[in-house]
Scaffold this motif. Structure first.
Motif, PDB file in Angstrom:
ATOM      1  N   ALA A 245       0.829  -1.207   0.000  1.00  0.00           N
ATOM      2  CA  ALA A 245       0.000   0.000   0.000  1.00  0.00           C
ATOM      3  C   ALA A 245       0.865   1.260   0.000  1.00  0.00           C
ATOM      4  CB  ALA A 245      -0.948  -0.009   1.195  1.00  0.00           C
TER       5      ALA A 245
ATOM      6  N   THR B 151       4.355   0.721  -2.947  1.00  0.00           N
ATOM      7  CA  THR B 151       3.989   0.532  -4.349  1.00  0.00           C
ATOM      8  C   THR B 151       2.864   1.472  -4.768  1.00  0.00           C
ATOM      9  OG1 THR B 151       4.661  -1.764  -4.163  1.00  0.00           O
ATOM     10  CG2 THR B 151       3.299  -1.184  -6.065  1.00  0.00           C
ATOM     11  N   PHE B 152       1.833   1.586  -3.906  1.00  0.00           N
ATOM     12  CA  PHE B 152       0.684   2.406  -4.287  1.00  0.00           C
ATOM     13  C   PHE B 152       0.728   3.818  -3.708  1.00  0.00           C
ATOM     14  CE2 PHE B 152      -1.613  -1.814  -4.805  1.00  0.00           C
ATOM     15  CZ  PHE B 152      -1.382  -1.828  -6.167  1.00  0.00           C
ATOM     16  N   HIS B 153       1.818   4.147  -3.009  1.00  0.00           N
ATOM     17  CA  HIS B 153       2.006   5.509  -2.507  1.00  0.00           C
ATOM     18  C   HIS B 153       0.854   5.966  -1.616  1.00  0.00           C
ATOM     19  CE1 HIS B 153       5.300   6.488  -5.449  1.00  0.00           C
ATOM     20  NE2 HIS B 153       4.878   5.308  -5.802  1.00  0.00           N
TER      21      HIS B 153
END
Lengths: 371, 280
Positions: free
Chosen positions: B78, B81-83
């Motif tokens: 989270a 990778t997904f900032h």
């Protein structure tokens, strides 16, 4: 000149607005849909009837005005904590301390309510003001520490939470405990400090009538205060100079500085305001429901407020909708536990996943905007 | 008098110490880790479930650690990778852990504890207690005396430093977070192994307290774990309270101290410069 032109452009405008709204709402709607789907799958995997589960959710929330009243009652404190989180967030601040702020505020309300025997016209505003001031102080401290010393508000609000729990526990068990009782609670507040239930305003209907709101329903005027707060917050954030300053500091700190706004000052008052709004959740509890301070009364309203703000995308009206949804979930969780024997943890787990999903979506869209 | 407090202090400080070490790895790599609480909780849960299923405490320990790392992986995916916002992700994960464990195990059976080692002059404690000082020193050496530690810290200090060396910031952040899941998981296992069962929300804010210790110790393993011993001592005082000090005061002492330290009245506490910075 084509007479249809303004109409077409108006229509185009409406459609684009609608598209924008829908795109904005999409992650939240997907999250809600996914949440219920996931719960259904889990229920099915347990070997229980998923359709029965959904029908219980529906009837538990909407089968009568009485049931729906409970949903709104559950939603009331979440509206306040959701708004509090959003106010901070819009200014780039995380108020993780709503939980502590609402405890302190609730105690302040109860203290005024049980010590001053005044007419309702004076006492009710005084109690509400006490809650807001107490919440504001508890929120302003981390705000000040951030502005003055650069200390991260997340850590300090968490620390202030634990300090509030300990302090309130001390006050309610050692000094203000109701005499002759073992329960960690204060004595009741005066009648004049109480907020009436909505049931006392509506006509009595037969008990089994679906539109009947019986006197036993705890929904009270604090829900209307919450709705008023939603509108006020919207106007404040979007249409006042202070709201503009708040958002500017959140979006472009440097621009704000160049524009003559002192971000440090804004940080302090935003945290104070956020704490004051969170404190109103304490008003709903003490003046609207329990009529006394009860130790550790909040089932994590402060933290659920974060989920509510995320779901409502920090828009006050979105937060109202998000709070009603979580109010429904909290009520359903109980009914599901009783009727189907499914532990409440399922809903908490789903709530946690929902938060993680929503922040991920937000992160991805922010990344897209950056590049 | 003070001697009587030592066993309780050690028992209270150990789970905190492991979680704090975990917190240091994650935060040194630049990722705020509020999920320590959830990682500890799921570690305790994993220990009890693993032990119940297999009958072996070692398998329980392994499951507990595995669950801790699994939750850490979610945090890493989270946030890195997904900032995603690190603070909110952490809180979401804590709620998730609280919910899942309550759902799956409303009541646990009694399980065995991890083996105790008898040492002369010290007494008999779970081997995890002895592991803590060792790991504390190893962590210190790793972070400050090895090139890998330097890289991990570089990931936390600036978003560009590692890129300039054509090294992956992402990789080191994953490493830091997963390690924090592992260590917090061990802390949770210890917690469950000492009381022999699992109850919902049994970590009771210890993850946040560990985070306070991280800050109190200025993001350094030696002082961070020392802070845990200080906090453990405060709890021991609270339990052995014979001086009519309100327990709540002792209870909140670690939090007040942390705030004071954070302000900079007592020494200075400086977070890694890139902590919480998302942009890559």
């Amino acid at each position: 000149m084509d007479i249809r032109k303004p109409f077409v452009s108006l229509l185009r405008g409406i459609i684009s607005q609608f598209r924008h709204l829908l795109l904005n709402l999409m992650p939240s709607l997907l999250a809600i849909f996914g949440f219920f789907l996931l719960c259904g799958i889990v229920v099915h995997a347990r070997g229980q009837n998923a359709l029965e589960f959904y029908s219980i959710i529906f009837s538990s929330g909407f089968s009568s005005v009485d049931e729906f009243g409970y949903v709104l009652f559950n939603a009331t404190p979440l509206v306040f904590t959701g708004l509090a989180v959003a106010i901070g967030y819009k200014s780039g601040l995380f108020n993780i301390g709503c939980e502590g702020q609402l405890y302190v505020a609730a105690f302040a309300t109860a203290w005024i309510g049980m010590h001053l025997n005044l007419p309702a016209l004076l006492l009710v505003p005084l109690c509400i003001a006490a809650a807001m001031v107490a919440g504001a102080v508890w929120g302003a401290v981390p705000g000040y520490l951030k502005a003055r010393y650069g200390a991260h508000e997340v850590i300090n609000t968490i620390m202030m939470n634990f300090i509030a729990f300990a302090l309130m526990n001390y006050l309610v068990t050692s000094i203000y405990q109701e005499p002759g009782q073992m329960i960690p609670q204060t004595r009741q507040i005066y009648e004049t400090a109480r907020i009436p239930r909505l049931a006392s305003f509506v006509p009595d209907l037969p008990d089994n009538h679906p539109l009947n709101l019986p006197d036993s329903n705890p929904l009270n005027v604090s829900f209307l205060i919450a709705c008023g707060c939603v509108v006020l917050c919207y106007i404040f954030l979007m249409h006042t100079r202070w709201g503009y300053e708040l958002r500017l500091v959140g979006n472009a700190r440097d621009v704000a500085s160049y524009g003559g706004i002192n971000p440090r000052v804004v940080t302090v008052w935003v945290m104070a305001l956020s704490g004051a709004v969170a404190g109103l959740a304490g008003v709903a509890e003490v003046m609207g429901y329990r009529y006394r301070y009860f130790d550790s009364f909040s089932p994590n309203w402060g933290f659920t407020g974060i989920a509510v703000a995320l779901l409502g995308r920090n828009n006050p009206f979105g937060i109202l909708a998000g709070a009603v949804l979580f109010g429904l979930l909290n009520k359903v969780a109980l009914d599901i536990d009783i009727l189907l024997g499914i532990p409440r943890g399922l809903f908490f787990a789903g709530q946690g996943l929902l938060i993680v999903w929503l922040v991920c979506v937000e992160g991805i869209s922010r990344k897209k905007n950056d590049s | 008098m003070i001697l009587n407090l030592i066993p309780t202090t050690l028992r209270m400080a150990t789970p905190l110490g492991f979680a704090a070490l975990g917190g240091i790895y994650s935060e040194r790599a630049g990722v705020i880790n509020l999920a320590l609480e959830g990682m500890m909780l799921i570690g305790a849960f994993g220990y009890v479930v693993g032990t119940q299923v297999s009958g072996s405490v070692w398998f329980g320990l392994l499951v507990g650690i595995g669950f801790g790392v699994g939750l850490a992986l979610l945090h890493a995916i989270a946030t890195v990778t997904f900032h995603a916002e690190q603070v909110v992700t952490g809180i979401g994960i804590n709620i998730l852990a609280l919910g899942i464990t309550e759902y799956l195990l409303p009541m646990s059976k009694q399980v065995g504890g991890l083996p105790h080692w008898e040492l002369p002059f010290i007494g008999s404690y779970s081997f995890i207690v002895y592991l803590l000082p060792v790991l504390m020193i190893v962590s210190h050496l790793f972070l400050f005396k090895t090139p890998w530690g330097l890289r991990l810290r570089a990931a936390g200090e600036s978003t560009e430093a590692l890129a300039a060396l054509s090294l992956s910031r992402t990789k080191w952040q994953y490493f830091g977070i997963l390690l924090s899941g592992l260590l917090a998981g061990v802390g949770g296992c210890f917690l469950a192994s000492e009381v022999h069962y699992f109850t919902k929300g049994m970590t009771a804010g210890r993850g946040y307290l560990a985070l306070a210790a991280v800050i109190f110790g200025n993001w350094r393993p030696l002082s961070g774990v020392s802070a845990c011993f200080l906090f453990g001592f405060a709890t021991a005082l609270e339990l052995a309270n014979r001086w009519n000090i309100p327990v709540q005061l002792l209870n909140s002492l670690p939090y007040i101290l942390t705030m004071v330290v954070l302000i900079g009245f007592v020494g200075t506490s400086r977070p890694p410069a890139g902590l919480g910075k998302i942009k890559s």
